[in-house]
Design an enzyme around this catalytic site. Structure first.
Site, PDB file in Angstrom:
ATOM      1  N   ASP A 159      46.231  38.945  44.234  1.00 60.77           N
ATOM      2  CA  ASP A 159      46.013  40.297  44.753  1.00 60.77           C
ATOM      3  C   ASP A 159      47.228  40.679  45.584  1.00 60.77           C
ATOM      4  O   ASP A 159      47.651  39.906  46.445  1.00 60.77           O
ATOM      5  CB  ASP A 159      44.764  40.336  45.656  1.00 60.77           C
ATOM      6  CG  ASP A 159      43.480  40.296  44.844  1.00 60.77           C
ATOM      7  OD1 ASP A 159      43.546  40.520  43.618  1.00 60.77           O
ATOM      8  OD2 ASP A 159      42.420  40.035  45.436  1.00 60.77           O
ATOM      9  N   ASP A 197      34.253  44.506  34.007  1.00 62.48           N
ATOM     10  CA  ASP A 197      33.411  43.938  35.068  1.00 62.48           C
ATOM     11  C   ASP A 197      31.957  44.147  34.681  1.00 62.48           C
ATOM     12  O   ASP A 197      31.497  45.287  34.555  1.00 62.48           O
ATOM     13  CB  ASP A 197      33.698  44.625  36.416  1.00 62.48           C
ATOM     14  CG  ASP A 197      35.060  44.254  36.981  1.00 62.48           C
ATOM     15  OD1 ASP A 197      35.722  43.358  36.393  1.00 62.48           O
ATOM     16  OD2 ASP A 197      35.468  44.849  37.991  1.00 62.48           O
TER      17      ASP A 197
END
Lengths: 205, 261
Positions: B21, B140
């Site tokens: 990230d 997702d």
């Protein structure tokens, strides 16, 4: 970068010209050639070639017909044929290797450079394109049992000049060599330390 | 030409993909959704994972909109000139112009999630312009109380108005090269990947499936690959230093899984 890699001081007098066919990003291959310590230039057209270039490197991505068309439009076809005919070194990568053959199933009307005989074929596997790493089946010490990174839906079939083989649906030619003419279907510039060493080895040899 | 019941020979090996990230050009870790902890330089961390044997790296820019992507583009250029393995970048990509900029900076692949659901035509645009190998669609998925699968966007915070199977089919039809499948009901639980869901794709599913979410230890990687995952993505257990990529690979090799080492 070490001092020997500084501009102007080339590795054993080798200068590599990367042919820019506007067919994919050249950043990784440029980095690979430069960090190996070779002098380097990027050329769009043959008249830009420096006199002291002794290795032509031709990366290619996208369709077979597009790459062949760029070779013709930018005036490379005769230059490349003469270059290889004179025994000088040319390295084709990915579609840049495929165009060394006569033709491709991808675009049957497009004329390859025919420096090698045979027709590039579609790989018969349900997951296309082939994307990822595969171990090379090669008798060459520089490639034997090494893992290489592939991105392709088409490939040349096995032949006498094939120096590395891989299976994806079909067995295909992952690397080829005929005298000073080299082709790599995989991406040496994306194949980790092995790939970087291979580029250095082949350019220097 | 292709027979769906046939097993096709392949030398391709499963890939291990650490995910980083990033925010404003730095690797970060979120703490309770409030502050972000600086974890270091993206190039240095990516090089560390490359040396450990990572097959690919994924960078997710979690603050992409803040500075109009400039920090992410600078990072991509730095990564492209320092890494010798492929890498993907995602986060905040909305238009084909965004995609052009990331490829120009040197990215090998882009990863889409919210933008793909909101504008599925973008998948086709990228696939046509750069080839399907250049696009990863992050899916997702979460299980509702009835045990049905639902698609989420915006980092897993919003339920999308699209059915699970219809969305998978559309992603494939529009030319995505890979599906990055995060099982939200497994993510962060440390109970392993959703192997039942992974095995539902089958060996001849036309795009590669990357398993994500839930890895706790080496056996989870073995199970995901045995269930059919073409690649496995993980973040926490690498970043926390619990396992190196090399240790996971050693365990996979001990379990007779072909791995690049």
């Amino acid at each position: 970068m070490s001092q020997e890699n500084s501009p102007g001081v080339n590795r054993l007098g080798v200068k590599v010209a990367i042919i820019d066919l506007d067919s994919g990003n050249l950043l990784s291959i440029q980095t690979a050639v430069q960090t190996a310590g070779f002098d380097m230039q990027v050329v769009q057209k043959p008249d830009q070639l420096d006199q002291d270039v002794n290795v032509l490197l031709m990366p290619g991505q996208g369709r077979f017909a597009f790459v062949v068309d760029q070779i013709d439009t930018l005036g490379w076809r005769k230059v490349i044929l003469d270059w290889v005919g004179a025994g000088r070194k040319l390295i084709g990568i990915c579609v840049g290797m495929q165009v060394l053959f006569e033709s491709s199933d991808e675009d049957p009307d497009a004329k390859g450079l025919a420096l090698l005989s045979g027709k590039v074929q579609r790989l018969r596997h349900p997951k296309a394109p082939m994307v990822g790493w595969a171990k090379l089946n090669s008798y060459k010490l520089s490639m034997q049992d090494q893992f290489a990174y592939f991105v392709n839906s088409y490939a040349a079939p096995d032949s006498d000049y094939c120096t590395a083989k891989v299976v994806y649906g079909d067995l295909f030619c992952a690397a080829v060599q005929k005298n000073n003419l080299y082709g790599f279907q995989f991406h040496p510039e994306k194949s980790g330390a092995f790939g970087r060493a291979l580029i250095a080895h082949v350019c220097e040899q | 030409m292709l027979d769906n019941n046939k097993t096709y020979a392949s030398d391709l090996i499963p890939r291990l993909i650490p995910c980083l990230d990033v925010a404003l050009g730095r690797v970060v870790k979120g703490v309770n959704f409030k502050g972000l902890v600086d974890m270091g330089d993206p190039v240095e961390l990516a090089q560390k994972y490359e040396q450990q044997g990572a097959d690919e790296i994924v960078f997710l820019d979690i603050k992409a909109s803040v500075d109009n992507q400039q920090s992410a583009l600078d990072m991509v250029y730095q990564v492209a000139t320092h890494l010798s393995i492929p890498f993907a970048v995602g986060g905040g990509i909305k238009t084909i112009e965004d995609v052009d900029r990331f490829f120009h900076a040197g990215a090998d692949k882009v990863t889409l999630n919210t933008a793909a659901v909101q504008n599925p035509a973008l998948i086709s645009q990228i696939s046509t312009k750069y080839g399907s190998q250049s696009i990863v669609v992050a899916v997702d998925v979460n299980k509702n109380e009835q045990g049905e699968l639902a698609i989420y966007t915006h980092g897993g915070s919003q339920l999308a108005d699209v059915a699970y199977q219809a969305w998978i089919d559309e992603v494939v039809d529009r030319g995505a090269g890979e599906i990055l499948l995060t099982a939200m009901h497994k993510d962060g639980t440390g109970s392993g990947f959703d192997c039942e869901l992974l095995s539902s794709f089958g060996p001849n599913f036309p795009v590669q499936v990357i398993a994500s979410g839930g890895a706790k230890g080496p056996q989870d990687f073995v199970d995901a690959i045995a269930a059919g995952a073409d690649a496995v993505l993980a973040a926490g257990l690498f970043h926390r230093g619990e396992y190196t990529v090399g240790e996971i690979k050693d365990y996979l090799i001990q379990n007779n899984i072909r791995i690049r080492k």
